[in-house]
Design a protein around this motif. Structure first.
Motif, PDB file in Angstrom:
ATOM      1  N   LEU A 132      16.955   2.517 -57.792  1.00  9.05           N
ATOM      2  CA  LEU A 132      18.367   2.244 -58.029  1.00  9.05           C
ATOM      3  C   LEU A 132      18.666   0.846 -57.482  1.00  9.05           C
ATOM      4  O   LEU A 132      18.219   0.499 -56.389  1.00  9.05           O
ATOM      5  N   VAL A 133      19.390   0.043 -58.248  1.00 10.08           N
ATOM      6  CA  VAL A 133      19.757  -1.298 -57.812  1.00 10.08           C
ATOM      7  C   VAL A 133      21.257  -1.309 -57.529  1.00 10.08           C
ATOM      8  O   VAL A 133      22.070  -1.041 -58.415  1.00 10.08           O
ATOM      9  N   ILE A 134      21.613  -1.591 -56.282  1.00 12.41           N
ATOM     10  CA  ILE A 134      23.009  -1.670 -55.863  1.00 12.41           C
ATOM     11  C   ILE A 134      23.359  -3.142 -55.680  1.00 12.41           C
ATOM     12  O   ILE A 134      22.746  -3.834 -54.869  1.00 12.41           O
ATOM     13  N   ARG A 159      17.374  -3.457 -41.911  1.00 10.32           N
ATOM     14  CA  ARG A 159      16.916  -2.224 -41.277  1.00 10.32           C
ATOM     15  C   ARG A 159      17.118  -0.998 -42.158  1.00 10.32           C
ATOM     16  O   ARG A 159      16.432   0.019 -41.996  1.00 10.32           O
ATOM     17  N   ASP A 160      18.069  -1.078 -43.050  1.00 11.94           N
ATOM     18  CA  ASP A 160      18.449   0.106 -43.836  1.00 11.94           C
ATOM     19  C   ASP A 160      17.988   0.076 -45.294  1.00 11.94           C
ATOM     20  O   ASP A 160      17.887   1.130 -45.923  1.00 11.94           O
ATOM     21  N   PHE A 161      17.735  -1.126 -45.847  1.00 13.00           N
ATOM     22  CA  PHE A 161      17.464  -1.214 -47.275  1.00 13.00           C
ATOM     23  C   PHE A 161      16.343  -2.196 -47.610  1.00 13.00           C
ATOM     24  O   PHE A 161      15.964  -3.035 -46.785  1.00 13.00           O
ATOM     25  N   ARG A 162      15.858  -2.067 -48.842  1.00 17.24           N
ATOM     26  CA  ARG A 162      14.932  -3.042 -49.429  1.00 17.24           C
ATOM     27  C   ARG A 162      15.721  -3.907 -50.419  1.00 17.24           C
ATOM     28  O   ARG A 162      16.830  -3.547 -50.817  1.00 17.24           O
ATOM     29  N   PHE A 163      15.124  -5.022 -50.850  1.00 14.55           N
ATOM     30  CA  PHE A 163      15.825  -5.944 -51.738  1.00 14.55           C
ATOM     31  C   PHE A 163      14.890  -6.473 -52.831  1.00 14.55           C
ATOM     32  O   PHE A 163      13.664  -6.453 -52.680  1.00 14.55           O
ATOM     33  N   THR A 164      15.490  -6.962 -53.911  1.00 15.26           N
ATOM     34  CA  THR A 164      14.724  -7.695 -54.906  1.00 15.26           C
ATOM     35  C   THR A 164      14.566  -9.137 -54.425  1.00 15.26           C
ATOM     36  O   THR A 164      15.086  -9.511 -53.375  1.00 15.26           O
ATOM     37  N   ASP A 168      20.337 -15.542 -56.121  1.00 17.70           N
ATOM     38  CA  ASP A 168      21.723 -15.861 -56.457  1.00 17.70           C
ATOM     39  C   ASP A 168      22.679 -14.679 -56.310  1.00 17.70           C
ATOM     40  O   ASP A 168      23.882 -14.826 -56.495  1.00 17.70           O
ATOM     41  N   ARG A 169      22.141 -13.502 -55.989  1.00 16.03           N
ATOM     42  CA  ARG A 169      23.003 -12.355 -55.724  1.00 16.03           C
ATOM     43  C   ARG A 169      22.233 -11.332 -54.899  1.00 16.03           C
ATOM     44  O   ARG A 169      20.991 -11.316 -54.897  1.00 16.03           O
ATOM     45  N   LEU A 170      22.966 -10.476 -54.207  1.00 14.83           N
ATOM     46  CA  LEU A 170      22.356  -9.471 -53.340  1.00 14.83           C
ATOM     47  C   LEU A 170      22.038  -8.227 -54.171  1.00 14.83           C
ATOM     48  O   LEU A 170      22.942  -7.560 -54.677  1.00 14.83           O
ATOM     49  N   GLU A 171      20.767  -7.921 -54.321  1.00 13.17           N
ATOM     50  CA  GLU A 171      20.321  -6.754 -55.072  1.00 13.17           C
ATOM     51  C   GLU A 171      19.579  -5.811 -54.122  1.00 13.17           C
ATOM     52  O   GLU A 171      18.448  -6.084 -53.705  1.00 13.17           O
ATOM     53  N   ILE A 172      20.233  -4.717 -53.785  1.00 13.44           N
ATOM     54  CA  ILE A 172      19.709  -3.747 -52.824  1.00 13.44           C
ATOM     55  C   ILE A 172      18.990  -2.629 -53.579  1.00 13.44           C
ATOM     56  O   ILE A 172      19.512  -2.098 -54.560  1.00 13.44           O
ATOM     57  N   LEU A 173      17.788  -2.297 -53.123  1.00 19.84           N
ATOM     58  CA  LEU A 173      16.987  -1.264 -53.777  1.00 19.84           C
ATOM     59  C   LEU A 173      17.049   0.045 -52.983  1.00 19.84           C
ATOM     60  O   LEU A 173      16.957   0.044 -51.755  1.00 19.84           O
ATOM     61  N   LEU A 174      17.178   1.133 -53.716  1.00 19.52           N
ATOM     62  CA  LEU A 174      17.232   2.459 -53.100  1.00 19.52           C
ATOM     63  C   LEU A 174      16.485   3.438 -53.999  1.00 19.52           C
ATOM     64  O   LEU A 174      16.735   3.501 -55.208  1.00 19.52           O
ATOM     65  N   SER A 175      15.551   4.164 -53.429  1.00 18.48           N
ATOM     66  CA  SER A 175      14.810   5.144 -54.221  1.00 18.48           C
ATOM     67  C   SER A 175      15.723   6.306 -54.605  1.00 18.48           C
ATOM     68  O   SER A 175      16.458   6.826 -53.746  1.00 18.48           O
TER      69      SER A 175
END
Length: 203
Positions: A132-134, A159-164, A168-175
């Motif tokens: 999932l990309v937030i 500490r809480d998330f992974r990223f792409t 140019d923008r914040l893309e947070i990855l979540l399984s």
């Protein structure tokens, strides 16, 4: 599948024409290895070449449609769960009419006065690999480079998330496995955590 076909019928037609044009000359290769007058062999081969090129283009477009349908089905199945429905976000489309990008659905809306985009990355070869990309819509100061702001926010959330790798923008990855999709608050808690962290100005 039918809905996707209807939405992308013009794009599929363009793709079919391009594949047909590219593949058509290659269907005449057997002519080079036969005896007889060259142009007569070309004329005799033309009907079969038309059939082969048309069939090949149809297979390629059909395969592309099927793979895109599978990815969108996986995405929409997740987004239809209570954890996402409870957010009140709306569906949007991207890539419609494009030969480069597939038609894709995503969610967008506001949570605690911060705008978010929710999308999904699905491996083209292995659909079981997905994230999932937030994407929080950042409101940065005009004199602060966006790449610097993104880097700072990544440090706050590391500490809480992974990223792409996007700069140019914040893309947070979540399984998706980390989300209790059947819980109406399953996504809200993650968005609330992100919102709280983003209220801190990055250094």
């Amino acid at each position: 599948m039918l809905r996707l076909l209807l939405l992308e019928k013009r794009t599929l037609l363009k793709g079919w024409i391009i594949v047909f044009i590219v593949s058509f000359p290659f269907t005449f290769l057997p002519v080079l290895f036969k005896e007889g007058e060259f142009w007569q062999r070309m004329i005799d081969r033309a009907p079969l070449s038309l059939l082969y090129a048309a069939g090949f283009a149809l297979v390629i477009c059909g395969a592309a449609l099927y793979h895109n349908y599978e990815r969108q089905r996986i995405k929409l199945d997740l987004f239809s769960q209570p954890a996402f429905r409870n957010l009140g976000f709306k569906y949007f489309q991207s890539g419609r009419g494009s030969l480069i990008h597939d038609l894709s659905f995503y969610l967008a809306g506001s949570h605690h006065d911060l705008d978010f985009i929710l999308d999904m990355k699905i491996d083209l070869e292995d659909h079981s690999k997905r994230d999932l990309v937030i994407i929080p819509v950042l409101n940065t100061e005009t004199d602060t480079p966006i790449s610097r702001a993104v880097k700072g926010y990544k440090e706050l959330l590391r500490r809480d998330f992974r990223f792409t790798d996007a700069q140019d923008r914040l893309e947070i990855l979540l399984s998706p496995k980390e989300i209790r999709a059947d819980d109406p608050m399953g996504m809200s808690k993650y968005l609330s955590l992100i919102t709280a962290k983003l209220e801190i100005k990055p250094v």
